[in-house]
Design an enzyme around this catalytic site. Structure first.
Site, PDB file in Angstrom:
ATOM      1  N   PRO A  85      22.901  50.818  12.476  1.00  0.00           N
ATOM      2  CA  PRO A  85      21.480  50.467  12.384  1.00  0.00           C
ATOM      3  C   PRO A  85      20.671  51.615  11.787  1.00  0.00           C
ATOM      4  O   PRO A  85      20.911  52.776  12.098  1.00  0.00           O
ATOM      5  CB  PRO A  85      21.089  50.245  13.854  1.00  0.00           C
ATOM      6  CG  PRO A  85      22.039  51.095  14.635  1.00  0.00           C
ATOM      7  CD  PRO A  85      23.330  51.136  13.845  1.00  0.00           C
ATOM      8  N   GLY A 107      21.268  46.254   9.602  1.00  0.00           N
ATOM      9  CA  GLY A 107      20.478  45.104   9.161  1.00  0.00           C
ATOM     10  C   GLY A 107      19.599  44.467  10.220  1.00  0.00           C
ATOM     11  O   GLY A 107      19.002  43.415   9.986  1.00  0.00           O
ATOM     12  N   CYS A 164      -2.275  53.960  -9.911  1.00  0.00           N
ATOM     13  CA  CYS A 164      -2.850  53.317 -11.087  1.00  0.00           C
ATOM     14  C   CYS A 164      -2.216  51.969 -11.396  1.00  0.00           C
ATOM     15  O   CYS A 164      -1.699  51.765 -12.495  1.00  0.00           O
ATOM     16  CB  CYS A 164      -2.703  54.264 -12.265  1.00  0.00           C
ATOM     17  SG  CYS A 164      -3.509  55.823 -11.919  1.00  0.00           S
ATOM     18  N   GLU A 165      -2.193  51.105 -10.421  1.00  0.00           N
ATOM     19  CA  GLU A 165      -1.657  49.756 -10.621  1.00  0.00           C
ATOM     20  C   GLU A 165      -2.395  48.788  -9.717  1.00  0.00           C
ATOM     21  O   GLU A 165      -2.625  49.102  -8.548  1.00  0.00           O
ATOM     22  CB  GLU A 165      -0.174  49.686 -10.201  1.00  0.00           C
ATOM     23  CG  GLU A 165       0.719  50.458 -11.093  1.00  0.00           C
ATOM     24  CD  GLU A 165       2.191  50.150 -10.864  1.00  0.00           C
ATOM     25  OE1 GLU A 165       2.524  49.050 -10.390  1.00  0.00           O
ATOM     26  OE2 GLU A 165       2.977  51.042 -11.183  1.00  0.00           O
ATOM     27  N   TYR A 189      12.422  53.491   5.538  1.00  0.00           N
ATOM     28  CA  TYR A 189      12.312  53.091   4.140  1.00  0.00           C
ATOM     29  C   TYR A 189      10.905  53.259   3.579  1.00  0.00           C
ATOM     30  O   TYR A 189      10.502  52.524   2.683  1.00  0.00           O
ATOM     31  CB  TYR A 189      12.815  51.645   3.940  1.00  0.00           C
ATOM     32  CG  TYR A 189      14.229  51.442   4.420  1.00  0.00           C
ATOM     33  CD1 TYR A 189      15.292  52.078   3.779  1.00  0.00           C
ATOM     34  CD2 TYR A 189      14.510  50.669   5.549  1.00  0.00           C
ATOM     35  CE1 TYR A 189      16.598  51.917   4.239  1.00  0.00           C
ATOM     36  CE2 TYR A 189      15.811  50.512   6.006  1.00  0.00           C
ATOM     37  CZ  TYR A 189      16.848  51.138   5.349  1.00  0.00           C
ATOM     38  OH  TYR A 189      18.139  50.983   5.796  1.00  0.00           O
ATOM     39  N   ARG A 199      16.914  50.881  10.194  1.00  0.00           N
ATOM     40  CA  ARG A 199      15.527  50.471  10.421  1.00  0.00           C
ATOM     41  C   ARG A 199      15.188  50.346  11.908  1.00  0.00           C
ATOM     42  O   ARG A 199      14.124  50.772  12.348  1.00  0.00           O
ATOM     43  CB  ARG A 199      15.321  49.104   9.753  1.00  0.00           C
ATOM     44  CG  ARG A 199      13.897  48.592   9.783  1.00  0.00           C
ATOM     45  CD  ARG A 199      13.853  47.107   9.361  1.00  0.00           C
ATOM     46  NE  ARG A 199      14.684  46.817   8.233  1.00  0.00           N
ATOM     47  CZ  ARG A 199      14.282  46.845   6.961  1.00  0.00           C
ATOM     48  NH1 ARG A 199      13.030  47.115   6.677  1.00  0.00           N
ATOM     49  NH2 ARG A 199      15.117  46.576   5.972  1.00  0.00           N
TER      50      ARG A 199
END
Ligand code: LLP
Length: 449
Positions: A307, A264, A376-377, A406, A309
Site C-alpha cells: 500500500p 491500490g 499558466c494554464e 502522489y 496511498r
C-alpha cells in the site's frame, strides 16, 4: 515503538456536526478563531512559520496506518510503496513500524538505503529498469526484484555474482480491470506492466526464470491498479494467481512460497467517498486464499502487500494562501499560491478535493467557487465546484486534506515556482523535513550558457 495511537478512520463518513472531519488526519481539531490544528499544531502557525504553500504530514497518522496494516494482515509482509511519498523521515517511520519498502527507481532505493533502511527489506519494481538501477540493486543487496519483462530475466541473472542467487518475483497481468482512472489500471493485458497470464506469456516467463540457476523465483506479483474501493477485484486476483501457482507446480514441480498482491487501496478524498476497508480486505483475502489453495491442495503462499496511498495520503494536508478572488463570467475563481506543480492530480485524473478555509472564523454563507492554482494554464484547477465562505479574500488560508500521496512525489518544476517544503507535525510540534526548493536550487543545476 509502544505508544498507542488513535486508529485511522477507514471511511469518509462520520460526525454529523463535523461532516468534513473524516477525511482529515485523526489528530485534527477545530481550535479557537476558526482555525484547525493537526498533530497539535494550529495550521495558521504552520503557514506563518514555514510560509505557503506548505505540506504537513501527521507522523502519528502515518504510523497508525502502518500499524493498522500490520494488525489486519498479521501473517503478511507489508511494504510501503515509496512512490506515494518518500523522504528520509518517512523511510524511518515505516522502518520503525516494521514495514518493508517498495521502490521503483535508483533514487528511491538509494535515498532509503542512505538513511539506514535495510535493502534486504526492499522490493524493486519497474517496467524499464536501467542497467544502472539493476547494478545498484544487486550491489546494495535488495531483497527481491520484480521481473517485469522476459528481457530482464537474463539481464538480472547476468549481474548476479558467481555462487550467489537473487530472489525474484514475476509480475503478472492477470486480466482484471480495476482502479479509479484508465491511467492507473494495471491489471489488464493491454497495458505496459507485467506479463499476461491469459495468453500464456506469463507461463513461458515462469519456465525461463526457473531455468536460471542464479535466480530464485520466490513468487508471483500483481498490482491491479490504484484507488480501488472494492475487495472484489482482489479476490478474483487471488483465485487467478493461485491457479497460476498451481499450474507452475504441475508444469515444473515448483511450489512458489510468496504471493504479492500489490497495493491500490482507495482512500476518501472528500467526505462521503468510500475508502477500502483494510480489515475487511484482510479477512476476505485470507479466506479466499485459504479456499483457493485448499481446492488444488497447494500450500498457502505468504502474502505480501504494497500500500502507498492508504498510508501516506490521509496523513497529508496541503496549505495555500489565497492570492486573488475574482469573478469571470459566471464563475468565482479563488487563486492560491500553489497549483498543478505541487498537485497535478486534478489535471491528470480529474480528482476532486475538499479544501477548507482555515486560520480565521467565517460566518458568511457558503458559495460555489473554483479553487485554481497560479500556473499558466486554464486547466490549473485544484478544486472544481467547491463551497467556501462568500467573503473569502486574498490573505486567507486554504487547507486541502488527503494530500499526502502522489502530490509532492509527482511535483514538477513548472514555471520555476519551486516545490513546497514538507513539515512533520506530532505532539504539538512542527519540524521541517524537506525544505522549500529555492531559486538557488534551480540555478545550481543550470550550468551552461
Ligand atoms: N505497487 C506497485 C507495483 C505500484 O505500481 C503501485 C502504484 C503501488 C504498489 C501502490 O499503489 P497505491 O496503494 O498507492 O494505490 N499517481 C496516481 C497513482 C499511481 C500509482 C502507481 N503505482 C495517483 O495519483 O492516483
Amino acid at each position: 515503538m509502544t505508544t498507542t495511537l488513535p486508529l485511522p478512520r477507514s471511511r469518509g463518513t462520520g460526525d454529523a456536526d463535523l461532516p468534513w472531519l473524516p477525511v482529515w488526519p485523526g489528530s485534527t481539531r477545530p481550535t479557537a478563531h476558526g482555525d484547525l490544528s493537526v498533530g497539535g499544531v494550529p495550521l495558521a502557525e504552520v503557514a506563518e512559520r514555514f510560509g505557503t504553500p506548505v505540506y504537513l504530514v501527521d507522523e502519528d497518522e502515518v504510523r497508525a496506518r502502518c500499524r493498522l496494516y500490520r494488525e489486519a494482515f498479521a501473517e503478511a509482509e507489508i511494504h510501503y510503496a515509496a512512490k506515494a511519498f518518500l523522504c528520509r523521515a518517512m523511510a524511518h517511520w515505516v522502518e520503525e513500524e516494521g514495514l518493508g519498502l517498495d521502490v521503483c527507481s535508483r533514487g528511491e532505493l538509494e535515498l532509503a538505503v542512505t538513511t539506514g533502511f535495510p535493502a534486504e527489506r526492499m522490493i524493486l519494481h519497474g517496467n524499464a529498469k536501467s542497467p544502472d538501477e539493476l547494478e545498484a540493486a544487486l550491489r546494495l543487496g535488495v531483497g527481491r526484484i520484480v521481473i517485469d519483462s522476459t528481457a530482464e530475466i537474463a539481464r538480472i541473472a547476468a549481474l548476479v555474482p558467481y555462487g550467489a542467487r537473487q530472489r525474484v518475483l514475476l509480475r503478472i497481468a492477470p486480466g482484471i480491470a480495476a482502479g479509479a482512472h484508465p491511467a492507473v489500471r494495471t491489471g489488464t493485458a493491454d497495458q505496459k506492466f507485467g506479463l499476461s497470464s491469459t495468453d500464456g506469456t506469463a507461463q513461458l516467463a515462469i519456465a525461463r526464470v526457473l531455468e536460471q540457476p542464479r535466480l530464485e523465483l520466490v513468487g508471483l506479483h500483481c498490482h491491479l491498479g490504484s484507488q480501488i474501493s472494492s475487495v472484489k477485484p482482489y479476490l478474483l486476483a487471488v483465485r487467478r494467481m493461485v491457479a497460476l501457482m498451481h499450474g507452475t507446480r504441475q508444469a515444473h514441480g515448483a511450489v512458489l512460497p510468496e504471493l504479492d498482491l500489490g497495493g491500490g487501496h482507495a482512500i476518501a478524498y472528500r467526505p462521503g467517498e468510500d475508502a477500502l476497508d483494510v480489515r475487511a480486505l484482510a479477512s476476505r483475502v485470507r479466506a479466499e486464499l485459504r479456499s483457493a489453495c485448499a481446492t488444488v491442495d497447494l500450500p498457502e503462499p505468504r502474502l505480501l502487500l504494497e500500500p502507498g496511498r492508504a498510508i501516506a495520503g490521509p496523513a497529508g494536508v496541503a496549505l495555500y494562501r489565497v492570492l486573488s478572488v475574482k469573478q469571470n463570467g459566471r464563475q468565482t475563481f479563488v487563486a492560491v499560491d500553489g497549483g498543478m506543480s505541487d498537485n497535478p492530480r486534478p489535471a491528470l485524473y480529474g480528482v476532486r478535493y475538499a479544501p477548507r478555509l482555515v486560520g480565521r472564523a467565517a460566518s458568511a454563507e457558503l458559495s460555489p467557487v473554483q479553487v485554481v492554482g497560479r500556473h499558466c494554464e486554464a486547466g490549473d484547477v485544484l478544486a472544481a465546484g467547491v463551497e467556501l465562505p462568500a467573503d473569502i479574500r486574498p490573505g486567507d488560508l486554504l487547507a486541502v486534506p488527503a494530500s499526502g500521496a502522489y502530490h509532492l512525489s509527482m511535483a514538477s518544476g513548472y514555471n520555476l515556482v519551486g516545490r513546497p517544503p514538507v513539515v512533520a507535525v506530532t505532539g504539538g510540534t512542527a519540524r521541517l523535513l524537506v525544505r522549500r526548493e529555492s531559486l538557488a536550487d534551480v540555478r545550481s543545476r543550470d550550468v551552461g550558457l
